[in-house]
Design an enzyme around this catalytic site. Structure first.
Site, PDB file in Angstrom:
ATOM      1  N   GLN A 185      -4.564  -1.448   9.902  1.00 17.51           N
ATOM      2  CA  GLN A 185      -4.525  -2.784   9.309  1.00 17.51           C
ATOM      3  C   GLN A 185      -5.140  -3.806  10.269  1.00 17.51           C
ATOM      4  O   GLN A 185      -4.789  -3.855  11.440  1.00 17.51           O
ATOM      5  CB  GLN A 185      -3.063  -3.155   8.971  1.00 17.51           C
ATOM      6  CG  GLN A 185      -2.888  -4.480   8.244  1.00 17.51           C
ATOM      7  CD  GLN A 185      -3.502  -4.491   6.846  1.00 17.51           C
ATOM      8  OE1 GLN A 185      -3.539  -3.478   6.155  1.00 17.51           O
ATOM      9  NE2 GLN A 185      -3.995  -5.643   6.431  1.00 17.51           N
TER      10      GLN A 185
ATOM     11  N   LYS B 198       0.842  -1.200   0.000  1.00 20.34           N
ATOM     12  CA  LYS B 198       0.000   0.000   0.000  1.00 20.34           C
ATOM     13  C   LYS B 198       0.876   1.249   0.000  1.00 20.34           C
ATOM     14  O   LYS B 198       0.610   2.196  -0.733  1.00 20.34           O
ATOM     15  CB  LYS B 198      -0.917   0.015   1.234  1.00 20.34           C
ATOM     16  CG  LYS B 198      -2.074  -0.947   1.152  1.00 20.34           C
ATOM     17  CD  LYS B 198      -2.758  -1.087   2.498  1.00 20.34           C
ATOM     18  CE  LYS B 198      -3.780  -2.216   2.474  1.00 20.34           C
ATOM     19  NZ  LYS B 198      -4.296  -2.557   3.804  1.00 20.34           N
TER      20      LYS B 198
ATOM     21  N   ASP C 258     -11.126   2.980   4.498  1.00 25.02           N
ATOM     22  CA  ASP C 258     -11.575   1.586   4.407  1.00 25.02           C
ATOM     23  C   ASP C 258     -13.104   1.523   4.363  1.00 25.02           C
ATOM     24  O   ASP C 258     -13.669   0.502   3.972  1.00 25.02           O
ATOM     25  CB  ASP C 258     -11.104   0.796   5.639  1.00 25.02           C
ATOM     26  CG  ASP C 258      -9.807   0.035   5.389  1.00 25.02           C
ATOM     27  OD1 ASP C 258      -9.592  -0.408   4.254  1.00 25.02           O
ATOM     28  OD2 ASP C 258      -9.018  -0.111   6.349  1.00 25.02           O
TER      29      ASP C 258
HETATM   30  N1  GUN Z   1      -7.044  -6.730   6.533  1.00 26.29           N
HETATM   31  C1  GUN Z   1      -7.451  -7.501   5.476  1.00 26.29           C
HETATM   32  N2  GUN Z   1      -8.083  -6.743   4.561  1.00 26.29           N
HETATM   33  C2  GUN Z   1      -8.073  -5.478   5.033  1.00 26.29           C
HETATM   34  C3  GUN Z   1      -8.556  -4.244   4.529  1.00 26.29           C
HETATM   35  O1  GUN Z   1      -9.150  -4.153   3.437  1.00 26.29           O
HETATM   36  N3  GUN Z   1      -8.340  -3.154   5.306  1.00 26.29           N
HETATM   37  C4  GUN Z   1      -7.708  -3.222   6.512  1.00 26.29           C
HETATM   38  N4  GUN Z   1      -7.568  -2.102   7.216  1.00 26.29           N
HETATM   39  N5  GUN Z   1      -7.245  -4.346   7.006  1.00 26.29           N
HETATM   40  C5  GUN Z   1      -7.422  -5.477   6.272  1.00 26.29           C
END
Ligand code: GUN
Length: 312
Positions: A111, A67, A134
């Site tokens: 995350q 990311k 998100d």
């Molecule tokens: N863990 C697995 N997928 C995601 C996601 O799309 N966003 C976040 N913040 N954590 C994750």
């Protein structure tokens, strides 16, 4: 449909169109990079995305690193906070509060999953809704459910963009979402409803999953069970989006090796579906592309800038 039903042609000669998430994500990111450049030169605003990573989970570390790299490649700023797995709830909330106040940060991502001592929902809801890229907070969840707007969770948004590209108008289509998670299943169902699909949500307690699948023109698999959905469960010509990313062990001449597979049994499904996403290279790349898009949209909104003016 090609000739898969013809007596002359064995069904296995039919090959679904591959939905190339990698190529589509590259296009989305390239367009975004152009818009970011315009935003910077015209408005002196550089979108910023902050990621908080708690603990040492290897998969989470890879996600956050990817990311960060793609954020910078799109011309945006990337901020990273790494906290130990032993971090307290109040310390984590303090970090979120600081990022909420920081004008250089337009998007905040914590995350998941978080360690057991942390109340995950409380942390998600502590993120300012306009920075919740998100789209997991209760405000954005409610906005999507009740008004079809707000920050849209990245994986379902990526799936929708792929469906629109490969299917076009989704109105009236029978859509089955397999999985009812807050991250994928539920928001996916809301988005499909917004597109006027007839939506069914199936899950681990659904009685005859195979029969439910056979009715679907659009099948979204997000249940986290490797190769659960077989080719003969799929309606011929259906569009199949496989959100699953499962690591399995497969035999090879040099001993067992790890392989990534989806929730759909690709090798049988590819001969029945009309179009299908591969794993890897399908939904995954689109998720990050949509995260960057959400960050850009958030930066524009926080500065009162109309995103439509930046497309040229
Ligand atoms: N863990 C697995 N997928 C995601 C996601 O799309 N966003 C976040 N913040 N954590 C994750």
């Amino acid at each position: 449909m090609p000739e898969s039903g013809s007596k002359m042609t064995p069904a296995t000669t039919h090959q679904a169109r591959l939905i190339d998430g990698r190529a589509m994500a590259m296009r989305v990111r390239a367009e975004l990079a152009r818009q970011v450049a315009t935003l910077i030169t015209r408005h002196r605003v550089t979108p910023g995305l902050a990621a908080i990573l708690v603990g040492e989970d290897p998969a989470s570390q890879i996600y956050v690193r990817n990311k960060g790299r793609q954020t910078r490649e799109a011309g945006m700023q990337s901020f990273e906070t790494r906290l130990p797995a032993t971090v307290s709830q109040s310390d984590l909330l303090e970090h979120v509060a600081r990022l909420n106040e920081d004008p250089a940060v337009h998007g905040i991502l914590v995350q998941l999953p978080l360690p057991r001592q942390i109340d995950e929902l409380a942390v998600i809801d502590a993120i300012a809704p306009q920075k919740d890229v998100d789209g997991f907070s209760i405000i954005n969840t409610g906005l999507l459910a009740a008004r079809g707007m707000g920050m849209i969770p990245c994986t379902p948004l990526g799936c929708l963009l792929m469906l629109k590209e490969y299917v076009g108008d989704l109105s009236g289509q029978r859509a089955l979402v397999v999985g009812r998670s807050n991250i994928v299943g539920k928001p996916m169902a809301q988005l499909l409803l917004r597109e006027n699909c007839t939506v069914t949500i199936a899950h681990s307690r659904t009685r005859d999953l195979a029969e439910e699948c056979r009715r679907a023109d659009i099948l979204i698999a997000a249940i986290g069970k490797p190769r659960l959905i077989k080719g003969d469960w799929i309606r011929p010509g259906a569009t199949v989006i496989d959100v699953g990313i499962n690591r399995i062990s497969v035999p090879s001449p040099n001993g067992p090796r790890e392989k990534l597979v989806g929730d759909v049994d690709f090798d049988t499904a590819v001969h029945v579906a009309g179009a299908i996403t591969p794993v890897p290279g399908g939904v995954g790349p689109m998720t990050i592309a949509c995260l960057l898009r959400n960050t850009f949209t958030a930066a524009c909104a926080q500065n009162g800038i109309d995103t439509g003016q930046l497309s040229a």
